[in-house]
Design a protein around this motif. Structure first.
Motif, short mmCIF file in Angstrom:
data_model
loop_
_atom_site.label_atom_id
_atom_site.label_comp_id
_atom_site.label_asym_id
_atom_site.label_seq_id
_atom_site.Cartn_x
_atom_site.Cartn_y
_atom_site.Cartn_z
N UNK A 91 1.02 -1.09 -0.28
CA UNK A 91 -0.23 0.21 -0.08
C UNK A 91 1.07 1.32 0.41
N UNK A 92 2.13 1.49 0.60
CA UNK A 92 2.69 2.46 0.17
C UNK A 92 2.86 2.88 -0.39
N UNK A 93 3.51 1.89 -1.51
CA UNK A 93 3.71 2.04 -3.11
C UNK A 93 2.89 3.06 -3.96
N UNK A 94 1.03 2.68 -3.60
CA UNK A 94 0.34 3.06 -3.99
C UNK A 94 -0.10 4.59 -3.17
N UNK A 95 0.09 5.06 -2.51
CA UNK A 95 1.08 6.39 -1.50
C UNK A 95 1.72 6.68 -2.74
N UNK A 96 2.28 6.21 -2.36
CA UNK A 96 3.84 6.90 -3.43
C UNK A 96 3.34 7.77 -4.70
N UNK A 97 2.61 7.34 -5.11
CA UNK A 97 2.49 6.77 -6.20
C UNK A 97 1.33 8.24 -6.48
N UNK A 98 1.04 7.64 -5.58
CA UNK A 98 -0.83 9.55 -5.12
C UNK A 98 0.39 10.64 -4.78
N UNK A 99 1.20 10.10 -3.78
CA UNK A 99 2.04 11.70 -3.66
C UNK A 99 2.79 12.58 -4.47
N UNK A 100 3.66 11.53 -5.84
CA UNK A 100 4.47 12.23 -6.09
C UNK A 100 3.56 12.39 -7.33
N UNK A 101 2.39 12.59 -7.85
CA UNK A 101 1.86 12.27 -8.82
C UNK A 101 2.39 11.89 -9.91
N UNK A 102 1.85 10.87 -10.17
CA UNK A 102 3.57 9.43 -10.75
C UNK A 102 2.28 8.78 -11.83
N UNK A 103 2.02 8.95 -12.92
CA UNK A 103 1.28 7.63 -14.07
C UNK A 103 1.67 6.68 -14.54
N UNK A 104 1.20 5.58 -14.19
CA UNK A 104 1.26 4.56 -14.33
C UNK A 104 -0.43 3.70 -14.69
N UNK A 105 -0.34 2.79 -15.19
CA UNK A 105 -1.44 2.49 -15.32
C UNK A 105 -2.87 3.15 -15.52
N UNK A 106 -3.16 3.84 -16.84
CA UNK A 106 -3.53 4.63 -17.07
C UNK A 106 -4.49 5.45 -15.29
N UNK A 108 -3.89 8.81 -14.52
CA UNK A 108 -3.01 9.97 -15.00
C UNK A 108 -3.78 11.27 -14.40
N UNK A 109 -4.12 10.88 -13.72
CA UNK A 109 -4.70 12.61 -12.00
C UNK A 109 -4.96 11.90 -11.09
N UNK A 110 -4.67 12.80 -10.58
CA UNK A 110 -4.27 12.74 -9.00
C UNK A 110 -5.47 12.36 -8.63
N UNK A 111 -7.05 12.59 -9.09
CA UNK A 111 -8.07 11.70 -8.93
C UNK A 111 -7.77 10.47 -8.55
N UNK A 112 -7.45 10.17 -9.90
CA UNK A 112 -7.88 8.44 -10.47
C UNK A 112 -6.37 7.53 -9.68
N UNK A 113 -5.76 8.51 -8.86
CA UNK A 113 -4.84 8.09 -8.30
C UNK A 113 -5.67 7.70 -6.88
N UNK A 114 -6.06 8.74 -6.13
CA UNK A 114 -6.67 9.28 -4.65
C UNK A 114 -7.84 7.60 -5.22
N UNK A 115 -8.67 7.97 -5.98
CA UNK A 115 -9.18 6.69 -6.11
C UNK A 115 -9.05 5.09 -6.10
#
Length: 143
Positions: A91-106, A108-115
């Motif tokens: 889970x920290x990897x998912x949080x990191x992807x959100x916090x750092x705004x890294x696009x992957x697996x489609x 590509x928005x903060x909203x999508x990463x947060x959801x």
């Protein structure tokens, strides 16, 4: 030696356990092959280990867990807890992807990463429910 109670699982639980196992084995294969770069986006930058090694090792773990969900029927209660723990640990990897705004697996928005973050607890619940882990815990606590 105390004997543990193992709850009966429904056909629906079994189907969902096998589906989760297939999903993990497929994702693990992606770690080692075609989605390797995408998975690098989820490795936290603060982790003091080579990110590519993390992706490769987590892929091997995912394949192993997926196959365990499918084939280790006599150990499903334990496998359910281990898979749930795995989902918590990544889970920290998912949080990191959100916090750092890294696009992957489609994503590509903060909203999508947060959801996406809200789906991780569902994976934990899926693992412990489909394997009968939570029911076994409750049964063993009563006895």
């Amino acid at each position: 030696m105390k004997q543990t109670n193992t709850p009966e699982r429904t056909v629906f639980q079994t189907v969902l356990r096998i589906l989760l196992g297939a999903f993990l084995a497929f994702a693990g294969t992606g770690h080692l092959t075609w989605h390797r770069t995408e998975f690098l986006a989820q490795v936290p930058t603060w982790l003091p280990i080579n990110a590519d090694l993390v992706v490769l090792l987590s892929g091997v773990v995912e394949i192993s867990l997926g196959l365990s969900l499918i084939f280790l029927r006599s150990k499903q209660v334990q496998v359910g807890w281990i898979v749930a723990l795995f989902f918590v640990l990544i889970f920290p990897g998912n949080i990191s992807q959100y916090m750092n705004g890294i696009s992957a697996f489609g994503l590509d928005t903060d909203r999508a990463r947060l959801i996406r973050l809200f789906f991780q607890p569902l994976l934990v619940l899926w693992a412990i429910w489909s394997c009968g882990s939570w029911s076994a815990f409750k049964l063993n606590r009563k006895s």
